[in-house]
Design an enzyme around this catalytic site. Structure first.
Site, PDB file in Angstrom:
ATOM      1  N   LYS A  52       0.886  -1.212  -0.104  1.00 59.66           N
ATOM      2  CA  LYS A  52      -0.055  -0.114  -0.027  1.00 59.66           C
ATOM      3  C   LYS A  52       1.009   1.290   0.013  1.00 59.66           C
ATOM      4  O   LYS A  52       0.543   2.153  -0.892  1.00 59.66           O
ATOM      5  CB  LYS A  52      -0.954  -0.102   1.106  1.00 59.66           C
ATOM      6  CG  LYS A  52      -2.042  -0.963   1.065  1.00 59.66           C
ATOM      7  CD  LYS A  52      -2.925  -1.434   2.291  1.00 59.66           C
ATOM      8  CE  LYS A  52      -3.895  -2.409   2.037  1.00 59.66           C
ATOM      9  NZ  LYS A  52      -4.718  -2.824   3.105  1.00 59.66           N
ATOM     10  N   GLN A  96      -4.754  -1.565   9.325  1.00 58.80           N
ATOM     11  CA  GLN A  96      -4.710  -3.002   8.814  1.00 58.80           C
ATOM     12  C   GLN A  96      -5.385  -4.012   9.717  1.00 58.80           C
ATOM     13  O   GLN A  96      -4.939  -3.960  10.749  1.00 58.80           O
ATOM     14  CB  GLN A  96      -3.186  -3.237   8.411  1.00 58.80           C
ATOM     15  CG  GLN A  96      -2.848  -4.656   7.596  1.00 58.80           C
ATOM     16  CD  GLN A  96      -3.240  -4.469   6.308  1.00 58.80           C
ATOM     17  OE1 GLN A  96      -3.289  -3.545   5.419  1.00 58.80           O
ATOM     18  NE2 GLN A  96      -4.068  -5.446   5.812  1.00 58.80           N
ATOM     19  N   ASP A 119     -11.440   2.845   3.612  1.00 59.78           N
ATOM     20  CA  ASP A 119     -11.763   1.575   3.661  1.00 59.78           C
ATOM     21  C   ASP A 119     -12.900   1.171   3.412  1.00 59.78           C
ATOM     22  O   ASP A 119     -13.670   0.006   3.199  1.00 59.78           O
ATOM     23  CB  ASP A 119     -11.115   0.569   4.838  1.00 59.78           C
ATOM     24  CG  ASP A 119      -9.703  -0.004   4.438  1.00 59.78           C
ATOM     25  OD1 ASP A 119      -9.270  -0.279   3.112  1.00 59.78           O
ATOM     26  OD2 ASP A 119      -9.083  -0.264   5.586  1.00 59.78           O
TER      27      ASP A 119
END
Ligand code: NAP
Length: 288
Positions: A52, A96, A119
Site C-alpha cells: 500500500k 490493517q 476502507d
C-alpha cells in the site's frame, strides 16, 4: 475459452489517472495523505502494508506508517486514531486488519472519521452504500466493478450471484451490483443447492476463501466469473476460489488469480484517498 479480465492492466490505468489527478491537486497546494496503522508483526499484514505504501508513492500520495507493538492497548490505538482524525495533512486512515486477538476491531473502525474512512468500513459509510449515495466503497468490491466497467460488462437485468456475505466483500459487492440494476442473489454457507443457484448466474462472484471451490458444473455457459478468493493450493501456490482451467473453458470472461481482483483492491484504496482529499478540501470529484 474465456477472455481474461486483466486486473494488472486495469489497475495500471487507474493509477495513471490518479497520478495526473494528484499532480493537479498538488498545483492547488493539496497533497493527499494516507495514514496506515499496523499493529503487531503478522507477516501477511506487513506485506499488504508495504504494498500500500509503495502504491501511494507511485501516484504521489503522501503515506505515513504507524507500526505499533502487539501489546498496544485499545486506548493507545484509539488515541492514535483520534490524533489522526485531527490532522489536516492526513486525508485517509486505514488500520490493517486483522488486529491481534487482544484488541477489538469494531471500536477502531467506528473511531475513524467517516470522512477519512478510505476502507469504507464505518457504519456511516456502510449506510451510504446501502442507500446508493456514497463517496467511499470498500476497495475490493469497487475493484470488481471497475473490472466489469473496463470490459463493458453491464450488470443491468443480469442474474448476479455473489458467494459470500462478509461485510468487506460479499455484502457491499451485492449492493453495488444491485445499484447497477443486477438481479442479485447472495449465497453463504447455509444456502441450499448452491450449485443450482450459481448455475443460473450471468455474473458469478466468488468470495468464499476456499481453493477451487467453484467448479465448472456451477457455472452457466457464457457466464462472467469473478474470483475474489486468495488462497494457497496444496503446493502452497496462490490460487483463487475458482477451479480456473475447467471454468475458463465455459465462461465468457474470467479473472485470473493472481492478476485479477487483487491488483484492483490497492488501486481503489488510492482512489478513495484522492476522493477523501477532494472532499476535505471542498473540491468536486467524479463519483466513480
Ligand atoms: P469471510 O469473511 O471468511 O467470508 C467468507 C464467506 O464465504 C462467508 O459469508 C461464508 O458463509 C461463505 N462460505 C464459506 N463456506 C461456504 C460454503 N461451503 N458455501 C457457501 N458459502 C460459503 O471472507 P472474506 O473476507 O469475504 O474473503 C473471501 C475471500 O476473498 C478470501 O479468500 C480472502 O482472502 C479474499 N479477499 C481477497 C481480496 C483481494 O483483494 N483480492 C480482498 C479481500 C478478501 P457464512 O457467512 O455462512 O459463514
Amino acid at each position: 475459452m474465456a477472455v481474461l479480465l486483466d486486473g494488472k492492466a486495469a489497475s495500471a490505468a487507474v493509477r495513471a489517472r490518479l497520478k495526473e489527478e494528484v499532480a493537479e491537486l498538488k498545483e492547488k497546494g493539496i497533497v493527499p495523505g494516507l495514514a496506515v496503522i499496523i499493529v503487531g508483526d503478522d507477516p501477511a499484514s506487513r506485506i499488504y502494508v508495504n504494498n500500500k505504501k509503495k502504491a501511494c508513492a507511485e501516484v504521489g500520495i503522501y503515506s505515513e506508517e504507524f507500526a505499533l507493538p502487539a501489546d498496544t492497548t485499545q486506548e493507545e490505538l484509539l488515541a492514535l486514531v483520534a490524533s489522526l482524525n485531527g490532522r489536516s495533512d492526513i486525508n485517509g486512515i486505514l488500520c490493517q486488519l486483522p488486529l491481534p486477538a487482544s484488541l477489538e476491531e469494531k471500536p477502531v473502525i467506528e473511531a475513524i472519521s467517516p470522512l477519512k474512512d478510505v476502507d469504507a468500513f464505518h457504519a456511516a459509510n456502510v449506510g451510504h452504500i446501502m442507500i446508493g449515495d456514497f463517496s467511499f466503497v470498500p476497495c475490493t468490491p469497487a475493484g470488481v466493478m471497475e473490472l466489469l466497467h473496463v470490459a463493458g460488462i453491464d450488470p443491468a437485468g443480469k442474474d448476479c450471484v455473489v458467494i459470500g456475505r462478509s461485510n468487506i466483500v460479499g455484502k457491499p459487492m451485492a449492493m453495488l451490483l444491485l445499484h447497477e440494476n443486477g438481479t442479485v442473489t447472495i449465497c453463504h454457507s447455509k444456502t441450499k443447492d448452491l450449485q443450482a443457484v450459481c448455475a443460473r448466474a450471468d455474473i458469478l462472484v466468488a468470495a468464499v476463501g476456499r481453493a477451487k471451490f467453484v467448479t465448472a458444473d456451477m457455472v452457466k455457459p457464457g457466464a462472467v466469473v469473478v474470483d475474489v478468493g486468495m488462497n494457497r493450493d496444496e503446493n502452497g501456490k496462490l490460487c483463487g476460489d475458482v477451479d480456473f482451467g475447467p471454468v475458463a473453458e465455459k465462461a465468457s470472461y474470467i479473472t485470473p488469480v493472481p492478476g485479477g481482483v487483487g491488483p484492483m483492491t490497492i488501486s481503489m484504496l488510492l482512489q478513495n484517498t484522492v476522493k477523501a482529499a477532494c472532499l476535505q478540501n471542498a473540491l468536486l470529484f467524479d463519483k466513480r
